[in-house]
Design a protein around this motif. Structure first.
Motif, PDB file in Angstrom:
ATOM      1  N   MET A 118      42.134  25.616  49.666  1.00 17.72           N
ATOM      2  CA  MET A 118      43.075  25.778  48.562  1.00 17.72           C
ATOM      3  C   MET A 118      44.505  25.882  49.079  1.00 17.72           C
ATOM      4  SD  MET A 118      41.261  28.390  45.961  1.00 17.72           S
ATOM      5  CE  MET A 118      39.511  28.385  45.684  1.00 17.72           C
ATOM      6  N   THR A 119      45.417  25.287  48.356  1.00 16.12           N
ATOM      7  CA  THR A 119      46.828  25.453  48.681  1.00 16.12           C
ATOM      8  C   THR A 119      47.270  26.825  48.204  1.00 16.12           C
ATOM      9  OG1 THR A 119      47.493  24.467  46.578  1.00 16.12           O
ATOM     10  CG2 THR A 119      47.246  22.959  48.454  1.00 16.12           C
ATOM     11  N   SER A 120      48.459  27.234  48.615  1.00 21.53           N
ATOM     12  CA  SER A 120      48.919  28.583  48.274  1.00 21.53           C
ATOM     13  C   SER A 120      49.003  28.801  46.765  1.00 21.53           C
ATOM     14  CB  SER A 120      50.274  28.865  48.923  1.00 21.53           C
ATOM     15  OG  SER A 120      51.221  27.902  48.505  1.00 21.53           O
ATOM     16  N   ASP A 121      49.331  27.745  45.997  1.00 21.37           N
ATOM     17  CA  ASP A 121      49.430  27.922  44.543  1.00 21.37           C
ATOM     18  C   ASP A 121      48.065  27.859  43.855  1.00 21.37           C
ATOM     19  OD1 ASP A 121      49.346  25.201  45.231  1.00 21.37           O
ATOM     20  OD2 ASP A 121      50.212  24.602  43.311  1.00 21.37           O
ATOM     21  N   GLN A 122      46.999  27.486  44.588  1.00 23.44           N
ATOM     22  CA  GLN A 122      45.654  27.451  44.015  1.00 23.44           C
ATOM     23  C   GLN A 122      44.843  28.703  44.347  1.00 23.44           C
ATOM     24  OE1 GLN A 122      44.425  23.834  45.993  1.00 23.44           O
ATOM     25  NE2 GLN A 122      44.453  22.704  44.062  1.00 23.44           N
ATOM     26  N   ARG A 123      45.337  29.529  45.255  1.00 24.88           N
ATOM     27  CA  ARG A 123      44.570  30.696  45.685  1.00 24.88           C
ATOM     28  C   ARG A 123      44.303  31.637  44.518  1.00 24.88           C
ATOM     29  NH1 ARG A 123      47.925  31.224  51.082  1.00 24.88           N
ATOM     30  NH2 ARG A 123      46.856  29.616  52.269  1.00 24.88           N
ATOM     31  N   ILE A 124      43.107  32.198  44.537  1.00 26.92           N
ATOM     32  CA  ILE A 124      42.673  33.057  43.436  1.00 26.92           C
ATOM     33  C   ILE A 124      43.116  34.491  43.703  1.00 26.92           C
ATOM     34  CG2 ILE A 124      40.649  33.949  42.214  1.00 26.92           C
ATOM     35  CD1 ILE A 124      39.241  31.270  43.126  1.00 26.92           C
ATOM     36  N   PRO A 125      43.895  35.074  42.812  1.00 28.42           N
ATOM     37  CA  PRO A 125      44.356  36.460  43.015  1.00 28.42           C
ATOM     38  C   PRO A 125      43.183  37.444  43.013  1.00 28.42           C
ATOM     39  CG  PRO A 125      45.628  35.365  41.289  1.00 28.42           C
ATOM     40  CD  PRO A 125      44.456  34.479  41.594  1.00 28.42           C
ATOM     41  N   TYR A 126      43.293  38.477  43.833  1.00 27.82           N
ATOM     42  CA  TYR A 126      42.293  39.539  43.869  1.00 27.82           C
ATOM     43  C   TYR A 126      42.947  40.806  44.400  1.00 27.82           C
ATOM     44  CZ  TYR A 126      41.935  38.941  48.948  1.00 27.82           C
ATOM     45  OH  TYR A 126      42.218  38.882  50.295  1.00 27.82           O
ATOM     46  N   LYS A 127      42.260  41.923  44.209  1.00 29.12           N
ATOM     47  CA  LYS A 127      42.736  43.209  44.719  1.00 29.12           C
ATOM     48  C   LYS A 127      41.520  44.048  45.087  1.00 29.12           C
ATOM     49  CE  LYS A 127      45.780  47.089  43.504  1.00 29.12           C
ATOM     50  NZ  LYS A 127      46.743  46.930  44.576  1.00 29.12           N
ATOM     51  N   ILE A 128      41.622  44.741  46.213  1.00 31.94           N
ATOM     52  CA  ILE A 128      40.545  45.626  46.655  1.00 31.94           C
ATOM     53  C   ILE A 128      40.744  46.993  46.010  1.00 31.94           C
ATOM     54  CG2 ILE A 128      39.356  46.645  48.638  1.00 31.94           C
ATOM     55  CD1 ILE A 128      39.328  43.538  48.523  1.00 31.94           C
ATOM     56  N   GLY A 129      39.677  47.558  45.501  1.00 27.92           N
ATOM     57  CA  GLY A 129      39.727  48.877  44.887  1.00 27.92           C
ATOM     58  C   GLY A 129      38.506  49.695  45.287  1.00 27.92           C
ATOM     59  N   TYR A 130      38.318  50.810  44.635  1.00 27.03           N
ATOM     60  CA  TYR A 130      37.205  51.716  44.954  1.00 27.03           C
ATOM     61  C   TYR A 130      36.582  52.236  43.673  1.00 27.03           C
ATOM     62  CZ  TYR A 130      39.121  51.757  49.669  1.00 27.03           C
ATOM     63  OH  TYR A 130      39.572  51.372  50.908  1.00 27.03           O
ATOM     64  N   ASP A 131      35.289  52.534  43.746  1.00 24.29           N
ATOM     65  CA  ASP A 131      34.626  53.276  42.691  1.00 24.29           C
ATOM     66  C   ASP A 131      33.641  54.234  43.356  1.00 24.29           C
ATOM     67  OD1 ASP A 131      32.331  51.843  43.370  1.00 24.29           O
ATOM     68  OD2 ASP A 131      32.345  50.606  41.567  1.00 24.29           O
ATOM     69  N   SER A 132      32.800  54.880  42.566  1.00 27.14           N
ATOM     70  CA  SER A 132      31.893  55.878  43.138  1.00 27.14           C
ATOM     71  C   SER A 132      30.880  55.276  44.110  1.00 27.14           C
ATOM     72  CB  SER A 132      31.141  56.610  42.015  1.00 27.14           C
ATOM     73  OG  SER A 132      30.408  55.678  41.238  1.00 27.14           O
ATOM     74  N   GLY A 133      30.657  53.954  44.029  1.00 29.67           N
ATOM     75  CA  GLY A 133      29.709  53.293  44.931  1.00 29.67           C
ATOM     76  C   GLY A 133      30.348  52.702  46.169  1.00 29.67           C
ATOM     77  N   GLY A 134      31.683  52.784  46.281  1.00 29.82           N
ATOM     78  CA  GLY A 134      32.366  52.227  47.442  1.00 29.82           C
ATOM     79  C   GLY A 134      33.456  51.252  47.039  1.00 29.82           C
ATOM     80  N   ARG A 135      33.752  50.316  47.932  1.00 33.47           N
ATOM     81  CA  ARG A 135      34.825  49.363  47.679  1.00 33.47           C
ATOM     82  C   ARG A 135      34.394  48.281  46.685  1.00 33.47           C
ATOM     83  NH1 ARG A 135      37.084  47.832  53.576  1.00 33.47           N
ATOM     84  NH2 ARG A 135      34.860  47.930  54.040  1.00 33.47           N
ATOM     85  N   VAL A 136      35.359  47.829  45.906  1.00 32.41           N
ATOM     86  CA  VAL A 136      35.127  46.765  44.926  1.00 32.41           C
ATOM     87  C   VAL A 136      36.244  45.729  45.048  1.00 32.41           C
ATOM     88  CG1 VAL A 136      33.938  48.291  43.306  1.00 32.41           C
ATOM     89  CG2 VAL A 136      36.414  47.945  43.092  1.00 32.41           C
ATOM     90  N   ILE A 137      35.995  44.560  44.466  1.00 32.77           N
ATOM     91  CA  ILE A 137      36.995  43.494  44.424  1.00 32.77           C
ATOM     92  C   ILE A 137      37.286  43.189  42.959  1.00 32.77           C
ATOM     93  CG2 ILE A 137      37.512  41.094  45.012  1.00 32.77           C
ATOM     94  CD1 ILE A 137      35.560  41.376  47.368  1.00 32.77           C
ATOM     95  N   HIS A 138      38.546  43.282  42.586  1.00 24.17           N
ATOM     96  CA  HIS A 138      38.990  42.927  41.244  1.00 24.17           C
ATOM     97  C   HIS A 138      39.549  41.508  41.295  1.00 24.17           C
ATOM     98  CE1 HIS A 138      38.635  47.148  40.184  1.00 24.17           C
ATOM     99  NE2 HIS A 138      39.455  47.468  41.178  1.00 24.17           N
ATOM    100  N   THR A 139      39.160  40.665  40.348  1.00 22.80           N
ATOM    101  CA  THR A 139      39.675  39.299  40.275  1.00 22.80           C
ATOM    102  C   THR A 139      39.441  38.767  38.868  1.00 22.80           C
ATOM    103  OG1 THR A 139      39.558  37.066  41.236  1.00 22.80           O
ATOM    104  CG2 THR A 139      37.486  38.301  41.090  1.00 22.80           C
ATOM    105  N   ASP A 140      40.069  37.643  38.553  1.00 27.50           N
ATOM    106  CA  ASP A 140      39.858  36.996  37.258  1.00 27.50           C
ATOM    107  C   ASP A 140      38.860  35.843  37.374  1.00 27.50           C
ATOM    108  OD1 ASP A 140      41.650  38.693  35.980  1.00 27.50           O
ATOM    109  OD2 ASP A 140      43.360  37.393  36.404  1.00 27.50           O
ATOM    110  N   GLN A 141      38.291  35.617  38.555  1.00 31.45           N
ATOM    111  CA  GLN A 141      37.389  34.488  38.781  1.00 31.45           C
ATOM    112  C   GLN A 141      35.959  34.817  38.341  1.00 31.45           C
ATOM    113  OE1 GLN A 141      37.951  31.278  39.852  1.00 31.45           O
ATOM    114  NE2 GLN A 141      35.804  31.035  39.296  1.00 31.45           N
ATOM    115  N   ILE A 142      35.438  34.022  37.435  1.00 29.94           N
ATOM    116  CA  ILE A 142      34.046  34.199  37.006  1.00 29.94           C
ATOM    117  C   ILE A 142      33.112  33.684  38.107  1.00 29.94           C
ATOM    118  CG2 ILE A 142      33.957  31.951  35.811  1.00 29.94           C
ATOM    119  CD1 ILE A 142      32.149  33.310  33.713  1.00 29.94           C
ATOM    120  N   ASP A 143      31.962  34.325  38.277  1.00 34.52           N
ATOM    121  CA  ASP A 143      30.979  33.924  39.302  1.00 34.52           C
ATOM    122  C   ASP A 143      31.648  33.731  40.663  1.00 34.52           C
ATOM    123  OD1 ASP A 143      28.930  33.899  37.380  1.00 34.52           O
ATOM    124  OD2 ASP A 143      29.356  31.812  36.855  1.00 34.52           O
ATOM    125  N   ALA A 144      32.441  34.686  41.060  1.00 33.88           N
ATOM    126  CA  ALA A 144      33.238  34.556  42.283  1.00 33.88           C
ATOM    127  C   ALA A 144      32.379  34.650  43.540  1.00 33.88           C
ATOM    128  CB  ALA A 144      34.321  35.635  42.324  1.00 33.88           C
TER     129      ALA A 144
END
Length: 199
Positions: free
Chosen positions: A95-121
């Motif tokens: 993917m080019t830089s403008d095609q990259r899928i945004p995401y953010k690392i977060g946490y919940d009670s089970g550990g680390r999670v990944i937040h993104t808008d991509q379905i079936d990521a």
């Protein structure tokens, strides 16, 4: 392939320490330092670059209940040291830089999670490789220089040795990056539409 102890002995020789270790458990200052430094520095060097031998791509497990501002929440992959990017399952093209899928690392009670808008990521990531028989020779060389950086002062008290090891680490990493890119081939770029029309 180099063993963990062999990599440490290469690092020791690079800081002019002439007594190699036989194991991490022997009673010597060098073995004690290697035991303390080796695991964390191995992970640090793995994170420094997307080493091909340590790359994995997995479909992410959806957790539901997305965080505000995100469409999906997924479980962080097991044994993941560093997420490189989120990918669309089945898509191989870089993917080019403008095609990259945004995401953010977060946490919940089970550990680390990944937040993104991509379905079936899916996720491309560097995983935690602990078995040195899987190490690329270039990675072993870079890791030995990185160990030398931390071993130089406690074993020799010579700051110039540490500076030299730092320079050699950066050089070895740069060479390894160049070599890694020669071991893959991207799909050809699609033809521009005006070329297809002329055919």
């Amino acid at each position: 392939m180099s063993s963990d102890v062999e990599i440490c002995n290469i690092a020791l020789s690079r800081v002019a320490y002439t007594q190699p270790i036989v194991s991490f458990t022997e009673k010597s200052k060098a073995a004690e330092l290697c035991r303390v430094f080796y695991g964390p520095l191995r992970e640090l060097v793995l994170q420094a670059f997307p080493w091909p031998f340590a790359e994995s791509i997995v479909a992410l497990a959806s957790l539901g209940s997305p965080a505000p501002g995100w469409a999906f929440r997924y479980r962080y992959p097991a044994d993941c040291l560093k997420v490189r990017n989120i990918v669309v399952p089945g898509q191989r093209m870089t993917m080019t830089s403008d095609q990259r899928i945004p995401y953010k690392i977060g946490y919940d009670s089970g550990g680390r999670v990944i937040h993104t808008d991509q379905i079936d990521a899916a996720c491309r990531f560097t995983f935690k490789v602990e078995d040195s028989t899987f190490f690329d020779p270039a990675f072993a060389d870079v890791l030995a220089w990185r160990l030398a950086m931390d071993l130089a002062l406690p074993l020799s008290s010579k700051s110039d040795l540490q500076q030299f090891a730092t320079q050699q680490y950066n050089l070895a990493l740069s060479i390894a990056k160049g070599a890694a890119f020669q071991e893959s081939q991207d799909d050809p770029d699609p033809e521009a539409e005006f070329i297809r029309v002329r055919s």
